[in-house]
Motif scaffolding. Sequence first.
Motif, PDB file in Angstrom:
ATOM      1  N   LYS A 236       0.853  -1.185   0.000  1.00  0.00           N
ATOM      2  CA  LYS A 236       0.000   0.000   0.000  1.00  0.00           C
ATOM      3  C   LYS A 236       0.883   1.227   0.000  1.00  0.00           C
ATOM      4  CE  LYS A 236      -3.801   2.212   2.506  1.00  0.00           C
ATOM      5  NZ  LYS A 236      -4.674   2.116   3.705  1.00  0.00           N
ATOM      6  N   VAL A 237       0.764   2.024  -1.056  1.00  0.00           N
ATOM      7  CA  VAL A 237       1.531   3.260  -1.192  1.00  0.00           C
ATOM      8  C   VAL A 237       0.568   4.411  -0.975  1.00  0.00           C
ATOM      9  CG1 VAL A 237       3.007   4.633  -2.707  1.00  0.00           C
ATOM     10  CG2 VAL A 237       3.080   2.134  -2.823  1.00  0.00           C
ATOM     11  N   GLY A 238       0.716   5.088   0.153  1.00  0.00           N
ATOM     12  CA  GLY A 238      -0.145   6.193   0.502  1.00  0.00           C
ATOM     13  C   GLY A 238       0.573   7.528   0.393  1.00  0.00           C
ATOM     14  N   PRO A 239      -0.127   8.638   0.679  1.00  0.00           N
ATOM     15  CA  PRO A 239       0.512   9.960   0.582  1.00  0.00           C
ATOM     16  C   PRO A 239       1.579  10.200   1.635  1.00  0.00           C
ATOM     17  CG  PRO A 239      -1.699  10.144   1.503  1.00  0.00           C
ATOM     18  CD  PRO A 239      -1.546   8.718   1.065  1.00  0.00           C
ATOM     19  N   LYS A 240       1.546   9.460   2.774  1.00  0.00           N
ATOM     20  CA  LYS A 240       2.501   9.687   3.848  1.00  0.00           C
ATOM     21  C   LYS A 240       3.297   8.447   4.240  1.00  0.00           C
ATOM     22  CE  LYS A 240      -0.192  13.398   5.992  1.00  0.00           C
ATOM     23  NZ  LYS A 240      -0.833  13.874   7.243  1.00  0.00           N
ATOM     24  N   MET A 241       2.915   7.268   3.749  1.00  0.00           N
ATOM     25  CA  MET A 241       3.584   6.055   4.208  1.00  0.00           C
ATOM     26  C   MET A 241       3.453   4.963   3.168  1.00  0.00           C
ATOM     27  SD  MET A 241       2.897   3.909   7.730  1.00  0.00           S
ATOM     28  CE  MET A 241       1.229   3.504   7.196  1.00  0.00           C
ATOM     29  N   VAL A 242       4.477   4.102   3.112  1.00  0.00           N
ATOM     30  CA  VAL A 242       4.455   2.898   2.287  1.00  0.00           C
ATOM     31  C   VAL A 242       4.339   1.711   3.235  1.00  0.00           C
ATOM     32  CG1 VAL A 242       5.692   1.490   0.620  1.00  0.00           C
ATOM     33  CG2 VAL A 242       5.818   3.982   0.478  1.00  0.00           C
ATOM     34  N   ASP A 243       3.253   0.974   3.141  1.00  0.00           N
ATOM     35  CA  ASP A 243       2.955  -0.117   4.072  1.00  0.00           C
ATOM     36  C   ASP A 243       3.037  -1.437   3.317  1.00  0.00           C
ATOM     37  OD1 ASP A 243       2.187  -1.663   6.174  1.00  0.00           O
ATOM     38  OD2 ASP A 243       0.066  -1.090   6.123  1.00  0.00           O
ATOM     39  N   VAL A 244       3.849  -2.360   3.837  1.00  0.00           N
ATOM     40  CA  VAL A 244       4.002  -3.691   3.252  1.00  0.00           C
ATOM     41  C   VAL A 244       3.581  -4.715   4.294  1.00  0.00           C
ATOM     42  CG1 VAL A 244       5.588  -5.354   2.232  1.00  0.00           C
ATOM     43  CG2 VAL A 244       5.893  -2.916   1.794  1.00  0.00           C
ATOM     44  N   GLN A 245       2.613  -5.543   3.969  1.00  0.00           N
ATOM     45  CA  GLN A 245       2.140  -6.603   4.844  1.00  0.00           C
ATOM     46  C   GLN A 245       2.419  -7.946   4.171  1.00  0.00           C
ATOM     47  OE1 GLN A 245      -1.970  -5.935   5.810  1.00  0.00           O
ATOM     48  NE2 GLN A 245      -1.609  -3.881   6.619  1.00  0.00           N
ATOM     49  N   SER A 246       3.430  -8.645   4.690  1.00  0.00           N
ATOM     50  CA  SER A 246       3.825  -9.914   4.097  1.00  0.00           C
ATOM     51  C   SER A 246       4.686 -10.660   5.106  1.00  0.00           C
ATOM     52  CB  SER A 246       4.586  -9.697   2.791  1.00  0.00           C
ATOM     53  OG  SER A 246       5.014 -10.918   2.231  1.00  0.00           O
ATOM     54  N   GLN A 247       4.839 -11.947   4.876  1.00  0.00           N
ATOM     55  CA  GLN A 247       5.714 -12.727   5.728  1.00  0.00           C
ATOM     56  C   GLN A 247       7.180 -12.408   5.488  1.00  0.00           C
ATOM     57  OE1 GLN A 247       4.719 -16.838   5.159  1.00  0.00           O
ATOM     58  NE2 GLN A 247       2.681 -16.653   6.050  1.00  0.00           N
ATOM     59  N   GLN A 248       7.525 -11.974   4.300  1.00  0.00           N
ATOM     60  CA  GLN A 248       8.911 -11.628   3.972  1.00  0.00           C
ATOM     61  C   GLN A 248       8.922 -10.572   2.883  1.00  0.00           C
ATOM     62  OE1 GLN A 248      11.294 -14.814   2.391  1.00  0.00           O
ATOM     63  NE2 GLN A 248      13.229 -13.855   2.943  1.00  0.00           N
ATOM     64  N   PHE A 249       9.788  -9.577   3.060  1.00  0.00           N
ATOM     65  CA  PHE A 249       9.953  -8.502   2.081  1.00  0.00           C
ATOM     66  C   PHE A 249      11.387  -8.544   1.576  1.00  0.00           C
ATOM     67  CE2 PHE A 249      11.205  -4.093   1.109  1.00  0.00           C
ATOM     68  CZ  PHE A 249      10.310  -3.844   0.081  1.00  0.00           C
ATOM     69  N   GLN A 250      11.557  -8.621   0.269  1.00  0.00           N
ATOM     70  CA  GLN A 250      12.881  -8.815  -0.307  1.00  0.00           C
ATOM     71  C   GLN A 250      13.046  -7.947  -1.540  1.00  0.00           C
ATOM     72  OE1 GLN A 250      14.080 -12.909  -0.651  1.00  0.00           O
ATOM     73  NE2 GLN A 250      15.602 -12.484  -2.216  1.00  0.00           N
ATOM     74  N   ILE A 251      14.252  -7.341  -1.662  1.00  0.00           N
ATOM     75  CA  ILE A 251      14.622  -6.526  -2.819  1.00  0.00           C
ATOM     76  C   ILE A 251      15.827  -7.184  -3.471  1.00  0.00           C
ATOM     77  CG2 ILE A 251      15.390  -4.261  -3.602  1.00  0.00           C
ATOM     78  CD1 ILE A 251      14.008  -3.034  -1.235  1.00  0.00           C
ATOM     79  N   ASN A 252      15.740  -7.449  -4.770  1.00  0.00           N
ATOM     80  CA  ASN A 252      16.806  -8.107  -5.523  1.00  0.00           C
ATOM     81  C   ASN A 252      17.349  -7.157  -6.583  1.00  0.00           C
ATOM     82  OD1 ASN A 252      16.222 -10.438  -4.038  1.00  0.00           O
ATOM     83  ND2 ASN A 252      14.789 -11.185  -5.586  1.00  0.00           N
ATOM     84  N   ASN A 253      18.578  -7.424  -7.005  1.00  0.00           N
ATOM     85  CA  ASN A 253      19.154  -6.662  -8.103  1.00  0.00           C
ATOM     86  C   ASN A 253      18.761  -7.306  -9.428  1.00  0.00           C
ATOM     87  OD1 ASN A 253      20.675  -8.968  -8.110  1.00  0.00           O
ATOM     88  ND2 ASN A 253      22.648  -7.968  -7.835  1.00  0.00           N
ATOM     89  N   LYS A 254      19.319  -6.808 -10.512  1.00  0.00           N
ATOM     90  CA  LYS A 254      18.936  -7.307 -11.831  1.00  0.00           C
ATOM     91  C   LYS A 254      19.369  -8.754 -12.065  1.00  0.00           C
ATOM     92  CE  LYS A 254      23.083  -5.466 -14.061  1.00  0.00           C
ATOM     93  NZ  LYS A 254      23.585  -4.595 -15.140  1.00  0.00           N
ATOM     94  N   ASP A 255      20.372  -9.212 -11.324  1.00  0.00           N
ATOM     95  CA  ASP A 255      20.832 -10.592 -11.455  1.00  0.00           C
ATOM     96  C   ASP A 255      20.105 -11.548 -10.525  1.00  0.00           C
ATOM     97  OD1 ASP A 255      22.667  -9.748 -13.335  1.00  0.00           O
ATOM     98  OD2 ASP A 255      24.205  -9.348 -11.825  1.00  0.00           O
ATOM     99  N   GLY A 256      19.179 -11.062  -9.724  1.00  0.00           N
ATOM    100  CA  GLY A 256      18.450 -11.909  -8.794  1.00  0.00           C
ATOM    101  C   GLY A 256      19.083 -12.054  -7.430  1.00  0.00           C
ATOM    102  N   LYS A 257      20.188 -11.363  -7.171  1.00  0.00           N
ATOM    103  CA  LYS A 257      20.839 -11.446  -5.873  1.00  0.00           C
ATOM    104  C   LYS A 257      20.064 -10.620  -4.853  1.00  0.00           C
ATOM    105  CE  LYS A 257      25.169 -10.368  -3.496  1.00  0.00           C
ATOM    106  NZ  LYS A 257      26.546  -9.795  -3.642  1.00  0.00           N
ATOM    107  N   PRO A 258      19.745 -11.173  -3.673  1.00  0.00           N
ATOM    108  CA  PRO A 258      18.981 -10.401  -2.678  1.00  0.00           C
ATOM    109  C   PRO A 258      19.834  -9.282  -2.090  1.00  0.00           C
ATOM    110  CG  PRO A 258      19.605 -12.550  -1.785  1.00  0.00           C
ATOM    111  CD  PRO A 258      19.990 -12.569  -3.234  1.00  0.00           C
TER     112      PRO A 258
END
Length: 322
Positions: A158-180
Amino acid sequence: MRLEACGGLWGQLLPRPRRTLLGQRVENWVLMVREQYITTTEGTHIERPGNQSVCKIGIYGWRKRCLYLFVLLLLVILLVNFALTIWILKVMWFFPTGMGHLRVIKDGLRLEGESEFLFPLYAKEIRSRMDTSLLLQSTQNVTLNARNSEGEVTSRLKVGPKMVDVQSQQFQINNKDGKPLFTVDEKEVVIGVDKLRVTGPEGALFEHSVETPLVRADPFEDLRLEAPTRSLSMDAPKGVYIKAHAGKIEGLSQMDIIFHSSDGMLVLDAETLLLPKLADGTWSPAGSSQSLYEICVCPGGKLYLSVADVDTTCHENSHVCL
Protein backbone atom coordinates in the motif's frame (compact mmCIF):
# COMPACT_ATOMS: atom_id res chain seq x y z
CA MET A 1 -72.67 -16.38 -62.37
CA ARG A 2 -71.55 -14.84 -59.03
CA LEU A 3 -70.62 -18.20 -57.65
CA GLU A 4 -68.82 -19.13 -60.78
CA ALA A 5 -66.81 -15.91 -60.87
CA CYS A 6 -65.81 -16.06 -57.21
CA GLY A 7 -65.23 -19.72 -57.49
CA GLY A 8 -63.00 -19.17 -60.47
CA LEU A 9 -60.99 -16.48 -58.69
CA TRP A 10 -60.66 -18.41 -55.44
CA GLY A 11 -59.77 -21.47 -57.49
CA GLN A 12 -56.89 -19.55 -58.98
CA LEU A 13 -55.71 -18.26 -55.58
CA LEU A 14 -55.99 -21.47 -53.57
CA PRO A 15 -53.47 -24.25 -54.10
CA ARG A 16 -54.74 -27.01 -56.31
CA PRO A 17 -54.35 -30.69 -55.55
CA ARG A 18 -52.22 -32.83 -57.75
CA ARG A 19 -54.06 -33.59 -60.97
CA THR A 20 -54.44 -37.01 -62.47
CA LEU A 21 -54.85 -37.84 -66.17
CA LEU A 22 -58.62 -38.21 -65.81
CA GLY A 23 -58.93 -34.91 -63.94
CA GLN A 24 -56.93 -33.14 -66.62
CA ARG A 25 -59.22 -34.43 -69.34
CA VAL A 26 -62.34 -33.39 -67.39
CA GLU A 27 -60.96 -29.89 -66.91
CA ASN A 28 -60.12 -29.56 -70.58
CA TRP A 29 -63.71 -30.60 -71.46
CA VAL A 30 -65.17 -28.02 -69.08
CA LEU A 31 -63.08 -25.26 -70.61
CA MET A 32 -64.14 -26.32 -74.09
CA VAL A 33 -67.84 -26.22 -73.16
CA ARG A 34 -67.41 -22.77 -71.51
CA GLU A 35 -65.80 -21.34 -74.66
CA GLN A 36 -68.64 -22.68 -76.86
CA TYR A 37 -71.23 -21.20 -74.50
CA ILE A 38 -69.60 -17.81 -74.56
CA THR A 39 -69.28 -17.93 -78.36
CA THR A 40 -72.97 -18.81 -78.94
CA THR A 41 -74.26 -16.21 -76.47
CA GLU A 42 -71.98 -13.34 -77.47
CA GLY A 43 -74.71 -11.31 -79.21
CA THR A 44 -77.51 -11.88 -76.78
CA HIS A 45 -78.31 -9.67 -73.77
CA ILE A 46 -79.06 -11.35 -70.46
CA GLU A 47 -80.41 -9.35 -67.59
CA ARG A 48 -78.52 -9.88 -64.37
CA PRO A 49 -79.92 -9.54 -60.94
CA GLY A 50 -79.56 -6.04 -59.30
CA ASN A 51 -77.99 -7.26 -56.08
CA GLN A 52 -74.92 -8.62 -57.86
CA SER A 53 -71.77 -8.40 -55.61
CA VAL A 54 -68.15 -8.40 -56.82
CA CYS A 55 -65.55 -10.45 -54.90
CA LYS A 56 -62.37 -8.28 -54.43
CA ILE A 57 -58.99 -9.70 -53.39
CA GLY A 58 -56.31 -7.48 -51.60
CA ILE A 59 -55.96 -4.67 -49.00
CA TYR A 60 -57.67 -1.36 -49.76
CA GLY A 61 -58.62 1.82 -47.95
CA TRP A 62 -57.30 2.81 -44.49
CA ARG A 63 -55.77 -0.63 -43.98
CA LYS A 64 -53.50 -0.08 -46.96
CA ARG A 65 -52.47 3.36 -45.70
CA CYS A 66 -51.73 1.96 -42.22
CA LEU A 67 -49.63 -0.81 -43.73
CA TYR A 68 -47.56 1.67 -45.77
CA LEU A 69 -47.15 3.91 -42.71
CA PHE A 70 -45.95 0.95 -40.60
CA VAL A 71 -43.43 -0.07 -43.27
CA LEU A 72 -42.18 3.53 -43.46
CA LEU A 73 -41.81 3.66 -39.65
CA LEU A 74 -39.79 0.42 -39.64
CA LEU A 75 -37.54 1.83 -42.36
CA VAL A 76 -36.93 5.03 -40.34
CA ILE A 77 -36.11 3.01 -37.18
CA LEU A 78 -33.71 0.84 -39.16
CA LEU A 79 -31.89 3.89 -40.53
CA VAL A 80 -31.69 5.52 -37.07
CA ASN A 81 -30.31 2.31 -35.50
CA PHE A 82 -27.72 2.01 -38.25
CA ALA A 83 -26.65 5.63 -37.79
CA LEU A 84 -26.40 5.19 -33.98
CA THR A 85 -24.31 2.05 -34.42
CA ILE A 86 -21.89 3.87 -36.71
CA TRP A 87 -21.70 6.78 -34.24
CA ILE A 88 -20.99 4.48 -31.26
CA LEU A 89 -18.27 2.65 -33.19
CA LYS A 90 -16.67 5.98 -34.06
CA VAL A 91 -16.88 7.47 -30.56
CA MET A 92 -15.65 4.33 -28.75
CA TRP A 93 -12.88 3.80 -31.33
CA PHE A 94 -13.79 0.24 -32.17
CA PHE A 95 -11.31 -1.45 -34.46
CA PRO A 96 -10.79 -5.04 -35.58
CA THR A 97 -7.74 -5.18 -33.24
CA GLY A 98 -9.33 -3.59 -30.17
CA MET A 99 -11.17 -0.59 -28.77
CA GLY A 100 -9.77 2.90 -28.15
CA HIS A 101 -6.24 2.73 -26.68
CA LEU A 102 -6.70 -0.98 -25.98
CA ARG A 103 -5.20 -3.38 -28.50
CA VAL A 104 -5.40 -7.16 -28.60
CA ILE A 105 -2.02 -8.75 -29.33
CA LYS A 106 -0.75 -12.30 -29.23
CA ASP A 107 0.73 -11.91 -25.72
CA GLY A 108 -2.39 -10.32 -24.20
CA LEU A 109 -3.70 -6.75 -24.14
CA ARG A 110 -1.77 -3.60 -24.93
CA LEU A 111 -2.91 -0.27 -23.49
CA GLU A 112 -1.50 2.94 -24.93
CA GLY A 113 -1.75 6.33 -23.22
CA GLU A 114 -3.34 7.13 -19.85
CA SER A 115 -6.27 5.07 -18.59
CA GLU A 116 -8.45 5.20 -15.49
CA PHE A 117 -9.78 2.11 -13.72
CA LEU A 118 -12.85 2.57 -11.54
CA PHE A 119 -12.92 -0.98 -10.21
CA PRO A 120 -10.25 -3.58 -9.23
CA LEU A 121 -7.94 -4.80 -11.99
CA TYR A 122 -6.96 -8.48 -12.07
CA ALA A 123 -3.94 -9.40 -14.18
CA LYS A 124 -1.16 -11.95 -14.15
CA GLU A 125 1.51 -9.53 -15.35
CA ILE A 126 1.63 -5.76 -15.93
CA ARG A 127 4.62 -4.28 -17.73
CA SER A 128 5.42 -1.17 -19.73
CA ARG A 129 6.91 -0.76 -23.15
CA MET A 130 10.64 -1.07 -23.68
CA ASP A 131 11.16 2.70 -24.08
CA THR A 132 8.75 3.98 -21.41
CA SER A 133 8.22 3.63 -17.68
CA LEU A 134 5.20 2.22 -15.85
CA LEU A 135 3.33 4.81 -13.76
CA LEU A 136 0.62 3.95 -11.24
CA GLN A 137 -1.06 7.09 -9.92
CA SER A 138 -3.96 7.68 -7.54
CA THR A 139 -5.38 10.62 -5.57
CA GLN A 140 -5.63 8.48 -2.42
CA ASN A 141 -3.34 5.45 -2.49
CA VAL A 142 -2.20 2.56 -4.68
CA THR A 143 -2.77 -0.90 -3.24
CA LEU A 144 -1.43 -4.17 -4.68
CA ASN A 145 -2.87 -7.41 -3.25
CA ALA A 146 -1.74 -11.01 -3.72
CA ARG A 147 -4.36 -13.66 -3.05
CA ASN A 148 -4.26 -17.43 -2.75
CA SER A 149 -6.55 -19.93 -4.44
CA GLU A 150 -9.21 -19.34 -1.78
CA GLY A 151 -9.32 -15.60 -2.38
CA GLU A 152 -7.57 -14.61 0.87
CA VAL A 153 -5.04 -11.77 0.81
CA THR A 154 -1.55 -13.17 1.52
CA SER A 155 0.55 -10.06 0.78
CA ARG A 156 -0.28 -6.38 0.40
CA LEU A 157 1.66 -3.33 -0.76
CA LYS A 158 0.00 0.00 0.00
CA VAL A 159 1.53 3.26 -1.19
CA GLY A 160 -0.14 6.19 0.50
CA PRO A 161 0.51 9.96 0.58
CA LYS A 162 2.50 9.69 3.85
CA MET A 163 3.58 6.06 4.21
CA VAL A 164 4.46 2.90 2.29
CA ASP A 165 2.95 -0.12 4.07
CA VAL A 166 4.00 -3.69 3.25
CA GLN A 167 2.14 -6.60 4.84
CA SER A 168 3.82 -9.91 4.10
CA GLN A 169 5.71 -12.73 5.73
CA GLN A 170 8.91 -11.63 3.97
CA PHE A 171 9.95 -8.50 2.08
CA GLN A 172 12.88 -8.82 -0.31
CA ILE A 173 14.62 -6.53 -2.82
CA ASN A 174 16.81 -8.11 -5.52
CA ASN A 175 19.15 -6.66 -8.10
CA LYS A 176 18.94 -7.31 -11.83
CA ASP A 177 20.83 -10.59 -11.46
CA GLY A 178 18.45 -11.91 -8.79
CA LYS A 179 20.84 -11.45 -5.87
CA PRO A 180 18.98 -10.40 -2.68
CA LEU A 181 20.00 -6.92 -1.58
CA PHE A 182 17.60 -6.35 1.30
CA THR A 183 15.52 -8.98 3.09
CA VAL A 184 13.16 -8.49 6.04
CA ASP A 185 11.17 -11.13 7.91
CA GLU A 186 9.88 -11.65 11.45
CA LYS A 187 13.28 -12.79 12.78
CA GLU A 188 15.97 -10.74 11.05
CA VAL A 189 16.92 -8.07 8.54
CA VAL A 190 19.57 -9.06 5.99
CA ILE A 191 21.46 -6.51 3.88
CA GLY A 192 23.25 -8.27 1.05
CA VAL A 193 25.15 -5.33 -0.46
CA ASP A 194 28.94 -5.12 -0.45
CA LYS A 195 28.92 -1.79 1.37
CA LEU A 196 26.32 -0.17 3.61
CA ARG A 197 26.69 3.61 3.64
CA VAL A 198 24.99 5.74 6.30
CA THR A 199 25.03 9.42 5.30
CA GLY A 200 23.08 10.88 8.19
CA PRO A 201 24.81 13.53 10.35
CA GLU A 202 24.33 11.44 13.51
CA GLY A 203 25.15 8.07 11.94
CA ALA A 204 23.11 4.95 12.55
CA LEU A 205 21.24 4.14 15.77
CA PHE A 206 20.95 0.49 16.89
CA GLU A 207 18.83 -0.39 19.90
CA HIS A 208 20.10 -3.97 20.05
CA SER A 209 23.17 -5.89 18.95
CA VAL A 210 24.74 -5.58 15.50
CA GLU A 211 26.65 -8.37 13.79
CA THR A 212 29.04 -7.43 11.01
CA PRO A 213 32.49 -8.55 9.83
CA LEU A 214 33.76 -5.00 9.20
CA VAL A 215 33.03 -1.46 10.36
CA ARG A 216 34.90 1.17 8.35
CA ALA A 217 34.62 4.90 7.77
CA ASP A 218 34.95 6.72 4.47
CA PRO A 219 38.45 7.85 3.45
CA PHE A 220 39.68 10.90 5.42
CA GLU A 221 36.72 10.55 7.80
CA ASP A 222 36.70 9.52 11.46
CA LEU A 223 35.00 6.35 12.66
CA ARG A 224 33.20 6.78 15.95
CA LEU A 225 31.42 4.10 17.97
CA GLU A 226 29.48 5.66 20.81
CA ALA A 227 27.01 4.59 23.51
CA PRO A 228 25.80 7.82 25.18
CA THR A 229 23.95 6.28 28.15
CA ARG A 230 24.94 2.61 28.15
CA SER A 231 28.03 0.50 27.65
CA LEU A 232 29.71 -0.42 24.38
CA SER A 233 30.74 -4.05 24.02
CA MET A 234 32.63 -5.67 21.13
CA ASP A 235 32.81 -9.46 21.13
CA ALA A 236 34.28 -11.88 18.61
CA PRO A 237 35.03 -15.61 18.83
CA LYS A 238 38.55 -15.10 17.42
CA GLY A 239 39.35 -11.59 18.57
CA VAL A 240 38.58 -7.96 17.80
CA TYR A 241 40.96 -6.20 15.42
CA ILE A 242 41.11 -2.38 15.56
CA LYS A 243 43.36 -0.59 13.08
CA ALA A 244 43.93 2.99 11.99
CA HIS A 245 46.09 3.33 8.89
CA ALA A 246 46.53 7.09 9.34
CA GLY A 247 45.80 8.80 12.64
CA LYS A 248 45.15 7.52 16.15
CA ILE A 249 42.74 5.29 18.01
CA GLU A 250 41.10 6.90 20.99
CA GLY A 251 38.87 5.26 23.58
CA LEU A 252 36.92 7.44 26.04
CA SER A 253 34.68 6.27 28.83
CA GLN A 254 32.93 7.94 31.73
CA MET A 255 33.71 4.99 34.00
CA ASP A 256 35.84 1.96 33.05
CA ILE A 257 37.48 0.56 29.94
CA ILE A 258 37.95 -3.19 30.26
CA PHE A 259 40.08 -5.38 28.00
CA HIS A 260 39.34 -9.02 28.78
CA SER A 261 40.87 -12.13 27.26
CA SER A 262 39.42 -15.41 28.41
CA ASP A 263 42.22 -17.57 27.01
CA GLY A 264 45.41 -15.72 26.14
CA MET A 265 47.17 -12.50 26.97
CA LEU A 266 46.93 -8.78 26.37
CA VAL A 267 49.79 -7.44 24.25
CA LEU A 268 50.55 -3.72 23.97
CA ASP A 269 53.16 -3.52 21.22
CA ALA A 270 54.38 0.00 20.54
CA GLU A 271 57.58 2.03 20.46
CA THR A 272 56.33 4.26 23.27
CA LEU A 273 53.72 3.35 25.85
CA LEU A 274 52.44 6.32 27.86
CA LEU A 275 50.30 6.16 30.98
CA PRO A 276 50.23 9.84 32.00
CA LYS A 277 47.62 9.69 34.73
CA LEU A 278 48.79 6.76 36.83
CA ALA A 279 48.86 7.21 40.61
CA ASP A 280 52.27 8.17 41.99
CA GLY A 281 53.67 6.58 45.14
CA THR A 282 55.14 8.87 47.85
CA TRP A 283 58.03 6.72 49.02
CA SER A 284 61.44 7.21 47.45
CA PRO A 285 64.91 6.09 48.59
CA ALA A 286 67.38 8.61 49.92
CA GLY A 287 69.37 10.40 47.27
CA SER A 288 67.15 9.20 44.42
CA SER A 289 66.67 11.55 41.51
CA GLN A 290 63.20 10.05 40.80
CA SER A 291 63.91 9.83 37.06
CA LEU A 292 62.95 6.16 36.78
CA TYR A 293 59.71 4.56 37.87
CA GLU A 294 58.29 1.13 37.90
CA ILE A 295 54.67 0.18 37.32
CA CYS A 296 53.06 -1.64 40.18
CA VAL A 297 49.84 -3.63 40.04
CA CYS A 298 47.35 -3.88 42.86
CA PRO A 299 45.54 -7.17 43.60
CA GLY A 300 42.45 -5.60 42.05
CA GLY A 301 44.31 -4.79 38.83
CA LYS A 302 44.97 -1.12 39.52
CA LEU A 303 48.27 0.31 38.18
CA TYR A 304 50.39 2.93 39.88
CA LEU A 305 53.87 4.31 39.68
CA SER A 306 56.61 3.81 42.19
CA VAL A 307 60.12 5.26 42.17
CA ALA A 308 62.49 2.65 40.84
CA ASP A 309 65.32 1.29 43.00
CA VAL A 310 67.66 -1.66 43.00
CA ASP A 311 64.81 -3.74 44.34
CA THR A 312 61.12 -3.28 43.81
CA THR A 313 59.48 -0.57 45.81
CA CYS A 314 55.87 -1.51 45.15
CA HIS A 315 55.30 -2.91 48.62
CA GLU A 316 56.33 0.41 50.19
CA ASN A 317 53.64 2.20 48.17
CA SER A 318 50.98 -0.48 48.48
CA HIS A 319 48.77 1.97 50.36
CA VAL A 320 47.66 3.23 46.93
CA CYS A 321 45.73 -0.02 46.46
CA LEU A 322 43.61 0.64 49.59
